[in-house]
Scaffold this motif. Structure first.
Motif, PDB file in Angstrom:
ATOM      1  N   TYR A 105       0.822  -1.205   0.000  1.00 24.71           N
ATOM      2  CA  TYR A 105       0.000   0.000   0.000  1.00 24.71           C
ATOM      3  C   TYR A 105       0.860   1.260   0.000  1.00 24.71           C
ATOM      4  O   TYR A 105       2.056   1.225   0.293  1.00 24.71           O
ATOM      5  N   SER A 106       0.217   2.368  -0.342  1.00 28.01           N
ATOM      6  CA  SER A 106       0.853   3.677  -0.254  1.00 28.01           C
ATOM      7  C   SER A 106      -0.189   4.649   0.284  1.00 28.01           C
ATOM      8  O   SER A 106      -1.354   4.303   0.451  1.00 28.01           O
ATOM      9  N   LEU A 107       0.217   5.869   0.559  1.00 28.35           N
ATOM     10  CA  LEU A 107      -0.699   6.873   1.081  1.00 28.35           C
ATOM     11  C   LEU A 107      -1.299   7.667  -0.077  1.00 28.35           C
ATOM     12  O   LEU A 107      -0.574   8.196  -0.920  1.00 28.35           O
ATOM     13  N   LYS A 108      -2.609   7.723  -0.104  1.00 27.34           N
ATOM     14  CA  LYS A 108      -3.339   8.339  -1.204  1.00 27.34           C
ATOM     15  C   LYS A 108      -3.078   9.841  -1.282  1.00 27.34           C
ATOM     16  O   LYS A 108      -2.970  10.529  -0.272  1.00 27.34           O
ATOM     17  N   VAL A 109      -2.980  10.335  -2.522  1.00 28.87           N
ATOM     18  CA  VAL A 109      -2.792  11.765  -2.771  1.00 28.87           C
ATOM     19  C   VAL A 109      -4.146  12.404  -3.074  1.00 28.87           C
ATOM     20  O   VAL A 109      -4.897  11.895  -3.911  1.00 28.87           O
ATOM     21  N   PHE A 110      -4.462  13.515  -2.392  1.00 27.62           N
ATOM     22  CA  PHE A 110      -5.713  14.228  -2.607  1.00 27.62           C
ATOM     23  C   PHE A 110      -5.438  15.625  -3.164  1.00 27.62           C
ATOM     24  O   PHE A 110      -4.450  16.264  -2.784  1.00 27.62           O
ATOM     25  N   PRO A 111      -6.302  16.116  -4.052  1.00 25.95           N
ATOM     26  CA  PRO A 111      -6.126  17.464  -4.599  1.00 25.95           C
ATOM     27  C   PRO A 111      -6.214  18.557  -3.543  1.00 25.95           C
ATOM     28  O   PRO A 111      -5.603  19.612  -3.677  1.00 25.95           O
ATOM     29  N   SER A 112      -6.982  18.298  -2.464  1.00 24.06           N
ATOM     30  CA  SER A 112      -7.175  19.307  -1.424  1.00 24.06           C
ATOM     31  C   SER A 112      -7.569  18.629  -0.118  1.00 24.06           C
ATOM     32  O   SER A 112      -7.918  17.442  -0.094  1.00 24.06           O
ATOM     33  N   LEU A 113      -7.528  19.393   0.957  1.00 22.65           N
ATOM     34  CA  LEU A 113      -7.989  18.879   2.242  1.00 22.65           C
ATOM     35  C   LEU A 113      -9.475  18.549   2.181  1.00 22.65           C
ATOM     36  O   LEU A 113      -9.937  17.592   2.810  1.00 22.65           O
ATOM     37  N   GLU A 114     -10.211  19.328   1.423  1.00 25.27           N
ATOM     38  CA  GLU A 114     -11.638  19.090   1.257  1.00 25.27           C
ATOM     39  C   GLU A 114     -11.891  17.700   0.676  1.00 25.27           C
ATOM     40  O   GLU A 114     -12.787  16.972   1.120  1.00 25.27           O
ATOM     41  N   ASP A 115     -11.097  17.314  -0.310  1.00 27.75           N
ATOM     42  CA  ASP A 115     -11.235  15.985  -0.910  1.00 27.75           C
ATOM     43  C   ASP A 115     -10.889  14.895   0.096  1.00 27.75           C
ATOM     44  O   ASP A 115     -11.520  13.831   0.110  1.00 27.75           O
ATOM     45  N   SER A 116      -9.896  15.160   0.936  1.00 30.69           N
ATOM     46  CA  SER A 116      -9.502  14.189   1.955  1.00 30.69           C
ATOM     47  C   SER A 116     -10.614  14.006   2.984  1.00 30.69           C
ATOM     48  O   SER A 116     -10.922  12.877   3.384  1.00 30.69           O
ATOM     49  N   ILE A 117     -11.240  15.098   3.399  1.00 30.33           N
ATOM     50  CA  ILE A 117     -12.344  15.040   4.355  1.00 30.33           C
ATOM     51  C   ILE A 117     -13.531  14.309   3.750  1.00 30.33           C
ATOM     52  O   ILE A 117     -14.174  13.477   4.405  1.00 30.33           O
ATOM     53  N   ARG A 118     -13.834  14.599   2.487  1.00 25.34           N
ATOM     54  CA  ARG A 118     -14.956  13.947   1.799  1.00 25.34           C
ATOM     55  C   ARG A 118     -14.730  12.430   1.723  1.00 25.34           C
ATOM     56  O   ARG A 118     -15.656  11.638   1.954  1.00 25.34           O
TER      57      ARG A 118
END
Length: 231
Positions: free
Chosen positions: A152-165
């Protein structure tokens, strides 16, 4: 303080990662306060979106004749797929899975998983809740759990908002958090307040620390007086 407030508004508008000024705060209490000021509005916004969707679902099912038109059927099918609902006419399943997350719980998990927003996964990938992904497109952790034979690896998100969603969707549909959803549904049916400390008891499977993680969550919420945000 005025400058910090303006920076917070600008940050929220951009939905960017934690800004540089945040990491320059030396006082721990001030940094904790800034962490909440950054995260809480984003958490509340995502909860509002979930609430709006829930109301729309309820409105559809409240039709006394339940005469669904093709548009409504298509809408339910789309939501059912997103939330992993097998029967698109199972109202109870929608209401169990489409509901808000106690802000105090989200704040506590964000703080613990990200080291108060200081982890390199937040800085490089907006990944504040420690989400994994298995396509090797994420960021490789410096060390992995010894007892887990998963690449596994740690997922990349475009923004904190995407991470929260993604975090909220994870709690609302992942089989690992079925207990969380059932307890939340029970409290709502009985008009009881579902708080972060109650929800924390169902988070044993979120971390390899299991019971220790639950205690850590509850301590984090209590010490920071975050249950006031669950109203």
């Amino acid at each position: 303080m005025k400058k910090i407030f303006i920076n917070i508004l600008f940050f929220a508008y951009l939905n960017a990662a934690f800004p540089n000024w945040y990491y320059k705060i030396k006082n721990i209490q001030q940094q904790k306060k800034a962490f909440v000021e950054i995260m809480l509005p984003l958490i509340q916004t995502e909860n509002q979106k979930i609430s709006a969707l829930r109301k729309k679902i309820i409105k559809i099912f409240n039709d006394p004749n339940l005469m669904l038109n093709p548009k409504e059927i298509g809408f339910l099918a789309k939501i059912a797929k997103k939330y992993k609902i097998k029967n698109i006419l199972d109202k109870t399943e929608y209401l169990k899975k489409i509901d808000t997350i106690p802000p105090s719980l989200a704040l506590a998990q964000a703080a613990i998983e990200s080291g108060w927003g200081k982890s390199r996964f937040v800085r490089l990938a907006n990944n504040i809740f420690g989400h994994w992904e298995y396509s090797n497109k994420g960021i490789q952790p410096k060390s992995k759990y010894e007892n887990i034979d998963i690449n596994y690896s740690l997922k990349v998100f475009p923004s904190l908002e995407d991470s929260i969603r993604a975090y909220m969707l994870n709690l609302n549909r992942n089989p690992a958090y079925k207990e969380f959803r059932n307890v939340r549904f029970y409290y709502k049916l009985n008009n009881k307040k579902f708080t972060g400390t109650i929800a924390a008891n169902t988070m044993k499977l979120y971390s390899q620390k299991r019971d220790e993680y639950v205690k850590l969550l509850k301590t984090m919420i209590t010490l920071n007086h975050w249950e006031k945000f669950d109203k």
